[in-house]
Design a protein around this motif. Structure first.
Motif, PDB file in Angstrom:
ATOM      1  N   ARG A  29      19.828  -0.467   4.396  1.00 54.87           N
ATOM      2  CA  ARG A  29      20.179  -1.699   3.707  1.00 54.87           C
ATOM      3  C   ARG A  29      19.605  -1.674   2.299  1.00 54.87           C
ATOM      4  O   ARG A  29      18.482  -1.226   2.075  1.00 54.87           O
ATOM      5  N   ASP A  30      20.381  -2.132   1.353  1.00 55.52           N
ATOM      6  CA  ASP A  30      19.921  -2.261  -0.046  1.00 55.52           C
ATOM      7  C   ASP A  30      19.257  -0.983  -0.553  1.00 55.52           C
ATOM      8  O   ASP A  30      18.276  -1.026  -1.303  1.00 55.52           O
ATOM      9  N   GLY A  31      19.777   0.157  -0.147  1.00 59.45           N
ATOM     10  CA  GLY A  31      19.226   1.428  -0.601  1.00 59.45           C
ATOM     11  C   GLY A  31      17.967   1.849   0.119  1.00 59.45           C
ATOM     12  O   GLY A  31      17.379   2.880  -0.230  1.00 59.45           O
ATOM     13  N   HIS A  32      17.526   1.092   1.119  1.00 59.80           N
ATOM     14  CA  HIS A  32      16.327   1.417   1.875  1.00 59.80           C
ATOM     15  C   HIS A  32      16.699   1.894   3.269  1.00 59.80           C
ATOM     16  O   HIS A  32      17.719   1.502   3.831  1.00 59.80           O
ATOM     17  N   ARG A  33      15.831   2.728   3.841  1.00 53.00           N
ATOM     18  CA  ARG A  33      16.005   3.213   5.204  1.00 53.00           C
ATOM     19  C   ARG A  33      14.890   2.635   6.062  1.00 53.00           C
ATOM     20  O   ARG A  33      13.702   2.857   5.793  1.00 53.00           O
ATOM     21  N   ASP A  34      15.245   1.900   7.099  1.00 55.40           N
ATOM     22  CA  ASP A  34      14.294   1.292   8.020  1.00 55.40           C
ATOM     23  C   ASP A  34      14.553   1.819   9.423  1.00 55.40           C
ATOM     24  O   ASP A  34      15.568   2.481   9.680  1.00 55.40           O
ATOM     25  N   VAL A  35      13.650   1.514  10.341  1.00 58.23           N
ATOM     26  CA  VAL A  35      13.825   1.883  11.751  1.00 58.23           C
ATOM     27  C   VAL A  35      13.439   0.689  12.615  1.00 58.23           C
ATOM     28  O   VAL A  35      12.400   0.059  12.397  1.00 58.23           O
ATOM     29  N   LEU A  36      14.291   0.389  13.594  1.00 49.09           N
ATOM     30  CA  LEU A  36      14.032  -0.679  14.550  1.00 49.09           C
ATOM     31  C   LEU A  36      13.812  -0.060  15.927  1.00 49.09           C
ATOM     32  O   LEU A  36      14.623   0.754  16.376  1.00 49.09           O
ATOM     33  N   MET A  37      12.709  -0.430  16.568  1.00 50.43           N
ATOM     34  CA  MET A  37      12.405   0.027  17.929  1.00 50.43           C
ATOM     35  C   MET A  37      12.441  -1.178  18.866  1.00 50.43           C
ATOM     36  O   MET A  37      11.779  -2.181  18.604  1.00 50.43           O
ATOM     37  N   ARG A  55      10.124  -4.000  17.333  1.00 50.78           N
ATOM     38  CA  ARG A  55       9.237  -3.616  16.232  1.00 50.78           C
ATOM     39  C   ARG A  55      10.116  -3.121  15.084  1.00 50.78           C
ATOM     40  O   ARG A  55      10.938  -2.232  15.278  1.00 50.78           O
ATOM     41  N   TYR A  56       9.899  -3.677  13.907  1.00 49.51           N
ATOM     42  CA  TYR A  56      10.710  -3.313  12.751  1.00 49.51           C
ATOM     43  C   TYR A  56       9.812  -2.609  11.742  1.00 49.51           C
ATOM     44  O   TYR A  56       8.778  -3.151  11.323  1.00 49.51           O
ATOM     45  N   PHE A  57      10.198  -1.400  11.358  1.00 51.22           N
ATOM     46  CA  PHE A  57       9.395  -0.595  10.437  1.00 51.22           C
ATOM     47  C   PHE A  57      10.161  -0.386   9.137  1.00 51.22           C
ATOM     48  O   PHE A  57      11.323   0.040   9.157  1.00 51.22           O
TER      49      PHE A  57
END
Length: 279
Positions: A238-246, A260-262
């Motif tokens: 999103r918005d040029g960022h890479r995140d990970v949701l567990m 958990r959102y990282f």
């Protein structure tokens, strides 16, 4: 004491570096004395240097493993690594395994080391890929089976096979629907799929509400989805960022019980919404 991103990554990198160099002692020393390794998540964990050494002798030492890293996310003392593993099992048999690795690092007598490693990858999919190699899989399959029994014993071998447990295709489908609702901005549908008392946090500890989670997922692009044990892990762009949701889930009936959102893009800084009341 706060751990910098650079220091956390240096500590984590000691493991794949030692693996690539086939340096057993250096690989074991990358972990704290009481470290926890769960690989894959859902299988029987290995705790402490003695068990971790047997894990190395069973799965790492006999094989060539390459780490094709995509992105690293660091939140406090946790590193989430989005990557693909290339594991050469034997002549003509190379496995390509999509994965997420979670490393927790901690101070160990003044040196930063890995206190826990959780490897999220799909054992059933790996076995199917392995068997698809046909007759070439026979010799490396026998070698792996022998190593499992010699180093882990019968209980340890059965513990590894418990990695087959998971939400399965049905759970992945339901979770995909949960994500689709969130990405579409449907807060009512999102809350309906959350289990009673579901807890949502940024990282492990910073409380997030359902509305805050929705703001991070709405309009985002979903990347690879991995099911391991009772967990589902997905990349978010999103918005040029890479995140990970567990997420931790139950399957009968399906419910999302823990998220958990990282993200490297910043923590939750405003007061949390009281999402637990909404269930």
């Amino acid at each position: 004491m706060a751990i910098s991103r650079a220091d956390a990554l240096v500590a984590v990198e000691r493991s794949p570096a030692a693996s690539g160099a086939r340096d057993r002692d250096r690989w074991i020393d990358a972990f704290t004395f009481d470290a926890h390794v769960e690989d894959p998540v859902g299988s029987r964990p290995h705790r402490g240097h003695t068990a971790i050494a047997r894990f190395y002798d069973t799965f790492i030492g006999p094989r060539d493993i390459a780490f094709d890293r995509d992105v690293d996310i660091v939140v406090g003392s946790t590193v989430i690594r989005d990557l693909n593993l290339r594991v050469r099992m034997g002549s003509g048999v190379t496995m390509r395994i999509p994965a997420y690795l979670r490393y927790d690092v901690a101070d160990d007598l003044g040196e930063l080391k890995i206190a826990a490693l959780y490897a999220f990858w799909e054992l059933p999919a790996m076995v199917a890929q392995f068997l698809g190699s046909g007759p070439r899989a026979v010799a490396p399959g026998l070698q792996l089976s022998k190593g499992l029994l010699l180093n882990q014993g019968l209980i340890g071998a059965l513990g590894f096979l418990s990695g087959f447990r998971g939400p399965g295709h049905q759970g992945k489908r339901r979770f995909g629907e949960f994500l689709s609702d969130a990405r579409a901005g449907d807060e009512v549908a999102l809350r309906r799929r959350l289990g009673k008392g579901a807890r949502i946090t940024f990282g492990d500890d910073v409380a997030m509400g359902g509305t805050e989670l929705l703001s991070r997922l709405a309009g985002a692009r979903q990347r690879k989805l991995i099911a391991a044990g009772h967990h589902l892990v997905v990349g978010i762009e999103r918005d040029g960022h890479r995140d990970v949701l567990m997420a931790e889930v139950s399957t009968r009936p399906f419910a999302v019980n823990r998220i958990r959102y990282f993200s490297d893009a910043g923590e939750v800084v405003r007061p949390p919404f009281e999402h637990d009341r909404d269930g």
